[in-house]
Design a protein around this motif. Structure first.
Motif, PDB file in Angstrom:
ATOM      1  N   SER A  67      42.819  49.609  -0.656  1.00 39.21           N
ATOM      2  CA  SER A  67      43.250  50.065   0.655  1.00 39.21           C
ATOM      3  C   SER A  67      42.112  50.031   1.675  1.00 39.21           C
ATOM      4  CB  SER A  67      43.783  51.503   0.571  1.00 39.21           C
ATOM      5  OG  SER A  67      42.767  52.370   0.104  1.00 39.21           O
ATOM      6  N   ASN A  68      40.905  49.706   1.197  1.00 41.68           N
ATOM      7  CA  ASN A  68      39.742  49.694   2.075  1.00 41.68           C
ATOM      8  C   ASN A  68      39.478  48.290   2.600  1.00 41.68           C
ATOM      9  OD1 ASN A  68      39.331  52.428   1.398  1.00 41.68           O
ATOM     10  ND2 ASN A  68      38.164  51.842  -0.409  1.00 41.68           N
ATOM     11  N   ALA A  69      38.923  48.193   3.801  1.00 41.54           N
ATOM     12  CA  ALA A  69      38.599  46.895   4.376  1.00 41.54           C
ATOM     13  C   ALA A  69      37.538  46.207   3.530  1.00 41.54           C
ATOM     14  CB  ALA A  69      38.099  47.071   5.803  1.00 41.54           C
ATOM     15  N   HIS A  70      37.676  44.882   3.376  1.00 42.84           N
ATOM     16  CA  HIS A  70      36.744  44.168   2.515  1.00 42.84           C
ATOM     17  C   HIS A  70      35.314  44.222   3.052  1.00 42.84           C
ATOM     18  CE1 HIS A  70      37.564  41.164   5.617  1.00 42.84           C
ATOM     19  NE2 HIS A  70      36.479  40.537   5.237  1.00 42.84           N
ATOM     20  N   GLU A  71      35.162  44.461   4.383  1.00 39.27           N
ATOM     21  CA  GLU A  71      33.820  44.525   4.954  1.00 39.27           C
ATOM     22  C   GLU A  71      33.040  45.740   4.463  1.00 39.27           C
ATOM     23  OE1 GLU A  71      36.543  44.267   6.765  1.00 39.27           O
ATOM     24  OE2 GLU A  71      36.440  42.489   8.065  1.00 39.27           O
ATOM     25  N   THR A  72      33.720  46.753   3.921  1.00 39.00           N
ATOM     26  CA  THR A  72      33.027  47.968   3.497  1.00 39.00           C
ATOM     27  C   THR A  72      32.567  47.902   2.046  1.00 39.00           C
ATOM     28  OG1 THR A  72      35.001  49.148   2.701  1.00 39.00           O
ATOM     29  CG2 THR A  72      34.508  49.282   5.064  1.00 39.00           C
ATOM     30  N   LEU A  73      32.761  46.779   1.374  1.00 37.91           N
ATOM     31  CA  LEU A  73      32.396  46.688  -0.037  1.00 37.91           C
ATOM     32  C   LEU A  73      31.035  46.023  -0.217  1.00 37.91           C
ATOM     33  CD1 LEU A  73      35.799  45.670  -1.696  1.00 37.91           C
ATOM     34  CD2 LEU A  73      34.842  47.957  -1.326  1.00 37.91           C
ATOM     35  N   SER A  74      30.265  46.569  -1.154  1.00 40.34           N
ATOM     36  CA  SER A  74      28.961  46.029  -1.525  1.00 40.34           C
ATOM     37  C   SER A  74      28.996  45.752  -3.022  1.00 40.34           C
ATOM     38  CB  SER A  74      27.878  47.061  -1.188  1.00 40.34           C
ATOM     39  OG  SER A  74      26.618  46.675  -1.668  1.00 40.34           O
ATOM     40  N   SER A  75      28.154  44.854  -3.505  1.00 38.42           N
ATOM     41  CA  SER A  75      28.204  44.507  -4.925  1.00 38.42           C
ATOM     42  C   SER A  75      26.813  44.214  -5.470  1.00 38.42           C
ATOM     43  CB  SER A  75      29.110  43.291  -5.152  1.00 38.42           C
ATOM     44  OG  SER A  75      28.593  42.143  -4.494  1.00 38.42           O
ATOM     45  N   ALA A  76      26.690  44.292  -6.796  1.00 41.27           N
ATOM     46  CA  ALA A  76      25.433  43.977  -7.471  1.00 41.27           C
ATOM     47  C   ALA A  76      25.744  43.534  -8.891  1.00 41.27           C
ATOM     48  CB  ALA A  76      24.512  45.195  -7.496  1.00 41.27           C
ATOM     49  N   LEU A  77      25.067  42.511  -9.352  1.00 45.62           N
ATOM     50  CA  LEU A  77      25.213  42.004 -10.712  1.00 45.62           C
ATOM     51  C   LEU A  77      24.023  42.480 -11.521  1.00 45.62           C
ATOM     52  CD1 LEU A  77      26.939  40.147 -12.533  1.00 45.62           C
ATOM     53  CD2 LEU A  77      25.523  38.248 -11.782  1.00 45.62           C
ATOM     54  N   CYS A  78      24.255  43.299 -12.540  1.00 49.66           N
ATOM     55  CA  CYS A  78      23.165  43.917 -13.292  1.00 49.66           C
ATOM     56  C   CYS A  78      23.530  43.996 -14.768  1.00 49.66           C
ATOM     57  CB  CYS A  78      22.875  45.310 -12.741  1.00 49.66           C
ATOM     58  SG  CYS A  78      21.443  46.128 -13.463  1.00 49.66           S
ATOM     59  N   LYS A  79      22.720  43.384 -15.614  1.00 49.44           N
ATOM     60  CA  LYS A  79      22.892  43.442 -17.066  1.00 49.44           C
ATOM     61  C   LYS A  79      24.326  43.120 -17.479  1.00 49.44           C
ATOM     62  CE  LYS A  79      19.118  46.712 -17.855  1.00 49.44           C
ATOM     63  NZ  LYS A  79      18.742  48.050 -18.381  1.00 49.44           N
ATOM     64  N   ARG A  80      24.812  41.985 -17.028  1.00 45.56           N
ATOM     65  CA  ARG A  80      26.128  41.448 -17.398  1.00 45.56           C
ATOM     66  C   ARG A  80      27.279  42.354 -16.981  1.00 45.56           C
ATOM     67  NH1 ARG A  80      26.370  36.984 -19.683  1.00 45.56           N
ATOM     68  NH2 ARG A  80      28.453  37.320 -20.543  1.00 45.56           N
ATOM     69  N   SER A  81      27.062  43.133 -15.942  1.00 46.09           N
ATOM     70  CA  SER A  81      28.143  43.898 -15.322  1.00 46.09           C
ATOM     71  C   SER A  81      28.092  43.655 -13.826  1.00 46.09           C
ATOM     72  CB  SER A  81      28.017  45.394 -15.616  1.00 46.09           C
ATOM     73  OG  SER A  81      28.314  45.681 -16.971  1.00 46.09           O
ATOM     74  N   PHE A  82      29.254  43.417 -13.230  1.00 44.06           N
ATOM     75  CA  PHE A  82      29.350  43.189 -11.794  1.00 44.06           C
ATOM     76  C   PHE A  82      29.881  44.469 -11.154  1.00 44.06           C
ATOM     77  CE2 PHE A  82      31.406  41.631  -7.901  1.00 44.06           C
ATOM     78  CZ  PHE A  82      30.359  40.883  -7.357  1.00 44.06           C
ATOM     79  N   TYR A  83      29.043  45.137 -10.362  1.00 41.37           N
ATOM     80  CA  TYR A  83      29.368  46.429  -9.766  1.00 41.37           C
ATOM     81  C   TYR A  83      29.918  46.234  -8.363  1.00 41.37           C
ATOM     82  CZ  TYR A  83      26.901  48.772 -13.557  1.00 41.37           C
ATOM     83  OH  TYR A  83      26.512  49.224 -14.791  1.00 41.37           O
ATOM     84  N   VAL A  84      30.971  46.976  -8.048  1.00 43.65           N
ATOM     85  CA  VAL A  84      31.529  47.005  -6.700  1.00 43.65           C
ATOM     86  C   VAL A  84      31.413  48.436  -6.188  1.00 43.65           C
ATOM     87  CG1 VAL A  84      33.596  46.712  -5.287  1.00 43.65           C
ATOM     88  CG2 VAL A  84      33.092  45.081  -7.119  1.00 43.65           C
ATOM     89  N   PHE A  85      30.857  48.570  -4.979  1.00 43.82           N
ATOM     90  CA  PHE A  85      30.590  49.881  -4.392  1.00 43.82           C
ATOM     91  C   PHE A  85      31.145  49.888  -2.980  1.00 43.82           C
ATOM     92  CE2 PHE A  85      27.762  52.541  -1.752  1.00 43.82           C
ATOM     93  CZ  PHE A  85      27.900  53.768  -2.394  1.00 43.82           C
ATOM     94  N   ASP A  86      31.924  50.928  -2.648  1.00 44.24           N
ATOM     95  CA  ASP A  86      32.426  51.063  -1.288  1.00 44.24           C
ATOM     96  C   ASP A  86      31.399  51.793  -0.437  1.00 44.24           C
ATOM     97  OD1 ASP A  86      33.956  52.457   1.015  1.00 44.24           O
ATOM     98  OD2 ASP A  86      35.380  50.970   0.267  1.00 44.24           O
ATOM     99  N   VAL A  87      30.975  51.136   0.640  1.00 44.30           N
ATOM    100  CA  VAL A  87      29.884  51.622   1.468  1.00 44.30           C
ATOM    101  C   VAL A  87      30.153  53.008   2.038  1.00 44.30           C
ATOM    102  CG1 VAL A  87      28.619  51.149   3.608  1.00 44.30           C
ATOM    103  CG2 VAL A  87      29.137  49.286   2.028  1.00 44.30           C
TER     104      VAL A  87
END
Length: 376
Positions: free
Chosen positions: A188-208
């Protein structure tokens, strides 16, 4: 050194291993210049091994003008020489650009990728769900990348929908695999508010703004439960992966006023510990000619990106000429060092869209990137 016969110089008489050790300490712009000295130097420079971790990633800035490609500009900051380089702006399949791990990616009308420094676009097979501005990560030591979410595009028009597909591309097989979608809490959140990081074979998604966080396992192809990652006083933040650790960087407000903080985040538990606070002079130096000094809105144009041992913080507002600073998170002695970046080389245009990311580079990316493969 002899100007007429550089191969007979004392430097060239050194043992090859010694020569390699000396040259490996130089920044890439210097190596590019020195590679023209002689065939021997070029041979030694192009055979240098990639730098060992921790690395000092470059900051890339691609400014896109919606109506005139003449005003497009691209820059790269080399932290070793502490200088900006003006890059030729690549010929783009479209204006929808993403960058990650030594590559540029064009997401529409057809997904394509290219090395950063020597653009040579390679289209992929059709994406299952075409998306504009998705989150993207390149698997370490692999030929695969992951696309998460983004905005749908139909017939060249933006279609805002609630589908947030996860798609994995294998560049060896030139094939796409559809995976479980992004958890409902993010949709439900705008895609512009999402941040991500790839760390130790896990892809993290974080809402700003909401501070929701979840990770996609590259081994099990499943999402973790959604958690909340919000240090005290946090207004907004961005997630990065630095030296195989998650690092959160964001604006805070407390009794001491506004500050930009960095935290190290433990994978799994999402427990955090503060590792650095930007000096106040640097923070307000990013807000050049900013009015309404008591308004928190003035900080909303700040963003941070990081990898290796560096975290860059910059202002995305063209009226302020995109000032930036960097923090060396100091893995050896645990100390962090902040410094401001020099101004971008003039003239600097105002852009409708700013694409920024960091990437570690080696001299092979300068001389051999035409044939580079994802994850190589």
């Amino acid at each position: 050194m002899s100007d007429t016969n550089p191969e007979s110089s004392n430097f060239n008489a050194l043992n090859t291993d010694v020569t390699e050790s000396i040259l490996s300490l130089l920044p890439i712009p210097s190596l590019v210049r020195f590679s023209t000295v002689s065939k021997l130097w070029r041979s030694i420079i192009t055979s240098l091994p990639p730098p060992p971790p921790p690395s000092s990633p470059w900051l890339f800035l691609f400014g896109i003008h919606n109506t005139s490609s003449f005003h497009n500009q691209s820059f790269a900051f080399d932290p070793l020489s502490h200088s900006w380089l003006r890059l030729p702006f690549p010929s783009l399949p479209s204006l929808h650009l993403v960058g990650s791990d030594r590559f540029l990616f064009s997401t529409a009308p057809r997904f394509s990728f290219s090395p950063i420094l020597k653009p040579h676009w390679r289209p992929t097979s059709p994406v299952r769900f075409p998306r504009i501005n998705p989150l993207l990560g390149v698997f370490p030591a692999s030929s695969k990348l992951i696309l998460v979410g983004g905005v749908g595009s139909i017939g060249g028009l933006v279609n805002i929908d609630d589908r947030s597909p996860v798609q994995i591309y294998d560049s060896t097989l030139d094939s796409w695999e559809l995976c479980p979608p992004l958890p409902e809490a993010f949709r439900s959140n705008a895609h512009e508010t999402l941040s991500s990081a790839l760390c130790k074979r896990s892809f993290y998604v974080f809402d700003v703004t909401s501070c929701f966080i979840s990770s996609f396992s590259l081994d099990t192809y499943t999402w973790s439960d959604v958690q909340t990652l919000r240090p005290p006083g946090l207004l907004f933040a961005f997630l990065n992966s630095c030296n195989d650790a998650l690092v959160l960087g964001g604006m805070c407000y407390s009794d001491r006023g506004f500050s930009f903080n960095l935290w190290r985040v433990e994978q799994g538990s999402m427990e955090f510990s503060e590792i650095a606070i930007m000096p106040e002079a640097l923070l307000f130096g990013l807000l050049v000619d900013c009015e309404d000094e008591d308004d928190a809105h003035r900080f909303t144009t700040l963003k941070c990106v990081g990898s290796g041992n560096l975290v860059y913080v910059f202002n995305q507002d063209g009226h302020k000429k995109y000032p930036a600073c960097v923090c060396d998170i100091g893995v050896e002695n645990g100390k962090c060092r902040w410094r401001s970046l020099p101004n971008l080389p003039s003239p600097v245009n105002k852009f409708h869209k700013l694409v920024t990311f960091c990437s570690t580079l080696s001299i092979t990316d300068v001389f051999h990137s035409d044939d580079a493969q994802i994850g190589a």
